[in-house]
Design an enzyme around this catalytic site. Structure first.
Site, mmCIF file in Angstrom:
data_model
loop_
_atom_site.group_PDB
_atom_site.id
_atom_site.type_symbol
_atom_site.label_atom_id
_atom_site.label_comp_id
_atom_site.label_asym_id
_atom_site.label_seq_id
_atom_site.Cartn_x
_atom_site.Cartn_y
_atom_site.Cartn_z
ATOM 1 N N ARG A 80 0.831 -1.212 0.000
ATOM 2 C CA ARG A 80 0.000 0.000 0.000
ATOM 3 C C ARG A 80 0.865 1.260 0.000
ATOM 4 N NH1 ARG A 80 -2.286 1.962 4.434
ATOM 5 N NH2 ARG A 80 -2.618 -0.063 5.440
ATOM 6 N N TYR A 137 -16.762 13.207 -16.622
ATOM 7 C CA TYR A 137 -17.136 11.822 -16.381
ATOM 8 C C TYR A 137 -18.230 11.822 -15.305
ATOM 9 C CZ TYR A 137 -16.681 6.887 -15.344
ATOM 10 O OH TYR A 137 -16.933 5.564 -15.152
ATOM 11 N N ASP A 139 -8.424 16.163 -16.183
ATOM 12 C CA ASP A 139 -8.637 14.752 -16.517
ATOM 13 C C ASP A 139 -8.348 14.619 -18.011
ATOM 14 O OD1 ASP A 139 -9.660 12.271 -17.307
ATOM 15 O OD2 ASP A 139 -11.234 12.283 -15.785
ATOM 16 N N LYS A 187 -8.755 3.031 -19.604
ATOM 17 C CA LYS A 187 -9.162 3.389 -20.960
ATOM 18 C C LYS A 187 -7.965 3.223 -21.915
ATOM 19 C CE LYS A 187 -12.908 4.259 -18.711
ATOM 20 N NZ LYS A 187 -13.302 5.587 -18.257
HETATM 21 C C1 LIG Z 1 -13.674 6.139 -17.102
HETATM 22 C C2 LIG Z 1 -13.321 7.512 -16.739
HETATM 23 C C3 LIG Z 1 -13.026 7.855 -15.411
HETATM 24 C C4 LIG Z 1 -13.128 6.862 -14.293
HETATM 25 O O1 LIG Z 1 -12.224 5.823 -14.444
HETATM 26 P P1 LIG Z 1 -12.427 4.355 -13.796
HETATM 27 O O2 LIG Z 1 -11.151 3.692 -14.123
HETATM 28 O O3 LIG Z 1 -13.635 3.764 -14.461
HETATM 29 O O4 LIG Z 1 -12.659 4.570 -12.351
HETATM 30 C C5 LIG Z 1 -12.667 9.153 -15.153
HETATM 31 N N1 LIG Z 1 -12.597 10.078 -16.121
HETATM 32 C C6 LIG Z 1 -12.889 9.786 -17.409
HETATM 33 C C7 LIG Z 1 -12.808 10.863 -18.440
HETATM 34 C C8 LIG Z 1 -13.268 8.498 -17.759
HETATM 35 O O5 LIG Z 1 -13.571 8.222 -19.026
#
Ligand SMILES: *Cc1c(COP(=O)(O)O)cnc(C)c1O
Length: 403
Positions: free
Chosen positions: A61, A114, A186, A211
């Site tokens: 951790r 998101y 993000d 992603k």
């Molecule tokens: C999918 C996504 C998230 C969240 O990610 P997870 O891995 O599903 O928790 C955050 N921001 C964007 C733009 C996303 O497409």
């Protein structure tokens, strides 16, 4: 363990950064270290206060060799001093909020992000006594007007999920820094192949590694990048304590995925451009939004800020919400599924009323601005790296089924 930002090209960096031969076995590819604990010195202590970059591994951790390799590779790609990998993108988003904000503080949040980010801010943060102002971050005047002397964080997403509306990172960094607020971006849809937010003035970059960066739909992960000081604080104060640590196995899968990130992004972009042009010409399609099309309302900003237009597009049809069921039933190659950025093409329908009421809670001008991009609902298509002709043929036969 300091990595000097790579002087190599991005594909060489993606392959080699943080992957020297193993010093013990001379293994050429990364080892996977699943151990949760590490045999400690007689004088090792339990406090995180003494934790430094060169501390020996202690407990996973706190740090782990495989997770460390992932963090160092991400740092090289984003050219950032610090990185923490998390169990998911949402764990990464949460860490940015928790380490930047406390009761009484104010955050300016893009009104379309998101969905879980919008829900987390609207629900939990507000409940903790943090004031949240949602603005259309493509409107610089609106962002400027939302800033107060309590604003500690500006949080944006570009291109934003699901609209693919863009935000000018450099301009927003200027606005945030004038009141000493930090800017978090993000950058999941862009990836470091398209945009390097830190070079444009951002303090934090957030990724869902689930992603494009992992890229194969088989590992959840997230990351925050930023300055060495901010990230060291985040690790001690938030990451180790909240415990949203990525599994070393997922870190290892994502490391392997990253090796092909630049070539995958080229293919995603090439395919998305072909699919977008096909859809734009199709008589049953009323609107296509893709940053790489001259018809995108912010095409100039896209060209300035994105070295690659990525593989995400949205389209609308005249057939209304019923189209979603028909396409889901007819598509053969493209999977009807959430998530995005995988090698495999994925499509999902997002009805506007539902998104506005349940995720974004937008009304008035902000709801109208959303509708200008999304009408009554959009198909969000994550164009994969299959052959473009096969994707177009699949869409063509499915669209033929629409009234
Ligand atoms: C999918 C996504 C998230 C969240 O990610 P997870 O891995 O599903 O928790 C955050 N921001 C964007 C733009 C996303 O497409």
């Amino acid at each position: 363990m300091k990595d000097i930002p790579s002087a190599h090209g991005i594909q060489t960096t993606a392959v080699h950064a943080a992957e020297p031969p193993d010093p013990v076995t001379y293994a050429s590819s990364p080892n996977l270290v699943m151990s949760t604990t590490f045999v400690a010195d007689a004088d090792a202590t339990f406090s995180v206060e003494g934790l430094a970059d060169d501390s020996p591994y202690f407990y996973t951790r706190w740090g782990n060799p495989t997770i460390d390799q992932l963090e160092r590779k991400l740092r090289a790609l984003e050219q950032a001093e610090g990185c923490i990998a998390f169990a998911s993108g949402m764990a990464a988003v949460t860490a940015v909020f928790l380490s930047s904000l406390e009761a009484g503080d104010h955050v300016v949040l893009s009104d379309v992000t998101y969905a879980a980010t919008a829900e987390l801010a609207g629900d939990l943060l507000t409940g903790f006594g943090i004031k949240v102002t949602k603005v259309d971050a493509s409107d610089l005047t609106a962002v400027e007007a939302a800033m107060t002397d309590r604003t500690k964080l500006v949080y944006i997403e570009t291109p934003c999920n699901p609209l693919l509306r863009l935000t000018d990172i450099q301009a927003i960094a200027g606005i945030a820094h004038r009141v000493n607020a930090k800017l978090a971006v993000d950058s999941t849809f862009a990836t470091p192949v398209a945009t390097r937010p830190i070079a444009l003035g951002a303090d934090y970059v957030v990724h869902s590694l689930t992603k494009y960066i992992g890229g194969h739909g088989d590992a959840l992960g997230g990351a925050v990048l930023g300055s060495a000081g901010d990230l060291a604080q985040m690790r001690k104060r938030v990451a180790i304590r909240t415990g949203g640590v990525i599994s070393p196995f997922n870190a290892w899968l994502i490391l392997r995925g990253i090796a092909t990130l630049p070539i995958r992004m080229k293919m995603h972009e090439q395919n998305a451009l072909q699919v977008a042009r096909f859809l734009e010409e199709h008589p049953k399609v009323t609107r296509v939004v893709y940053p790489g099309l001259p018809s995108h309302p912010q095409f100039d900003l896209a060209r300035r800020q994105m070295a690659c237009f990525s593989g995400m597009l949205t389209f609308q049809t005249a057939a209304g919400p019923g189209a979603a069921r028909i396409l889901a039933g007819k598509l053969r190659v493209i999977h009807n599924a959430v998530s995005l950025g995988h090698h495999r093409s994925l499509i999902f329908y997002l009805p506007t009323d539902d998104m506005l009421a349940n995720s974004f809670h937008l009304e008035g001008a902000q709801a109208q601005a959303y509708r200008r991009y999304a009408g009554d609902g959009i198909f969000r298509l994550s164009v994969g790296i299959e052959d473009a002709e096969d994707l177009i043929a699949d869409l063509e036969q499915a669209l033929a089924g629409l009234p």
